[in-house]
Design an enzyme around this catalytic site. Sequence first.
Site, PDB file in Angstrom:
ATOM      1  CG  ASP A 106      -2.172   0.537   1.378  1.00 61.72           C
ATOM      2  OD1 ASP A 106      -1.863   2.179   0.265  1.00 61.72           O
ATOM      3  OD2 ASP A 106      -2.648   1.343   2.504  1.00 61.72           O
ATOM      4  CG  ASP A 161      -7.135  -7.663   9.374  1.00 64.54           C
ATOM      5  OD1 ASP A 161      -6.578  -6.846   7.399  1.00 64.54           O
ATOM      6  OD2 ASP A 161      -7.312  -6.445  10.107  1.00 64.54           O
TER       7      ASP A 161
HETATM    8  C1  PRP Z   1      -0.913  -5.752   5.805  1.00 67.15           C
HETATM    9  C2  PRP Z   1      -0.096  -5.719   4.496  1.00 67.15           C
HETATM   10  C3  PRP Z   1       1.091  -5.592   4.749  1.00 67.15           C
HETATM   11  C4  PRP Z   1       0.994  -3.927   5.092  1.00 67.15           C
HETATM   12  C5  PRP Z   1       1.205  -2.968   4.131  1.00 67.15           C
HETATM   13  O1  PRP Z   1      -0.780  -5.729   7.200  1.00 67.15           O
HETATM   14  O2  PRP Z   1      -0.887  -7.207   5.458  1.00 67.15           O
HETATM   15  O3  PRP Z   1       1.581  -5.893   5.545  1.00 67.15           O
HETATM   16  O4  PRP Z   1      -0.063  -3.770   5.363  1.00 67.15           O
HETATM   17  O5  PRP Z   1       0.840  -1.984   3.988  1.00 67.15           O
HETATM   18  P1  PRP Z   1       2.103  -0.835   3.051  1.00 67.15           P
HETATM   19  O6  PRP Z   1       2.556  -1.479   2.412  1.00 67.15           O
HETATM   20  O7  PRP Z   1       1.011   0.588   3.541  1.00 67.15           O
HETATM   21  O8  PRP Z   1       2.935  -0.859   4.357  1.00 67.15           O
HETATM   22  P2  PRP Z   1      -1.383  -4.845   8.483  1.00 67.15           P
HETATM   23  O9  PRP Z   1       0.124  -4.337   9.175  1.00 67.15           O
HETATM   24  O10 PRP Z   1      -2.949  -4.309   8.000  1.00 67.15           O
HETATM   25  O11 PRP Z   1      -1.195  -5.860   9.735  1.00 67.15           O
HETATM   26  P3  PRP Z   1      -1.986  -8.024   9.269  1.00 67.15           P
HETATM   27  O12 PRP Z   1      -1.721  -8.067   7.843  1.00 67.15           O
HETATM   28  O13 PRP Z   1      -1.719  -8.424  10.086  1.00 67.15           O
HETATM   29  O14 PRP Z   1      -3.427  -7.868   8.489  1.00 67.15           O
END
Ligand code: PRP
Length: 182
Positions: A106, A161
């Site tokens: 993201d 999620d």
């Molecule tokens: C989400 C996803 C990535 C990260 C990407 O994890 O799984 O690891 O966000 O976002 P970024 O590119 O902005 O860093 P999250 O922190 O939601 O945790 P989870 O996977 O445990 O749900």
Amino acid sequence: MKSLHPDLARVILSETEIQARVKALAEQISADYASAERIYLIGILKGAFIFLADLCRHLTIPHTVDFMSVSSYGKAGSISGAVRLMLDLRDPILDEHVIIVEDIVDSGHTLDYINHTLKGRNPASLRTCVLLEKKRESLEVPIDYLGFTIPDVWVVGYGLDFADTHRTLPFVAELNRQVYQR
Ligand code: PRP
């Protein structure tokens, strides 16, 4: 056909599309590493666990699996982008052929942090495999194997999620705005 949960606006990627792409990614990885003794897949919890489970079962080369978990203070729109390591690998990755497996990029902060952290441990090689990349401005992080580019909306399912809900759906869907804005 079963109707969509009211939290969900539309299906972005069907189960069939995802499964076909995951299989193709695994075939590509198997071909690229055909001469390697083994590869080391590192899934980033929690989001990557479903993608990693499907991906590794299509591999035709020797592989091992481990996990990391990070906590991010730098979600989209925030300033810091700070990422903290919550769970580390069980073993060293020195001289291993490592592939980081992520569900989504993201802002790019998470993958960037993990990429830098693992580079410092001197693996034989280091690549990234990401199922979804959002169409938006994000950090320049190298993605070697990419599943899909998706619109910049909140997506759930196939590991992703909203407040730990909808994570185990077999497809990827857009979350209704009212759900996260309420
Ligand atoms: C989400 C996803 C990535 C990260 C990407 O994890 O799984 O690891 O966000 O976002 P970024 O590119 O902005 O860093 P999250 O922190 O939601 O945790 P989870 O996977 O445990 O749900």
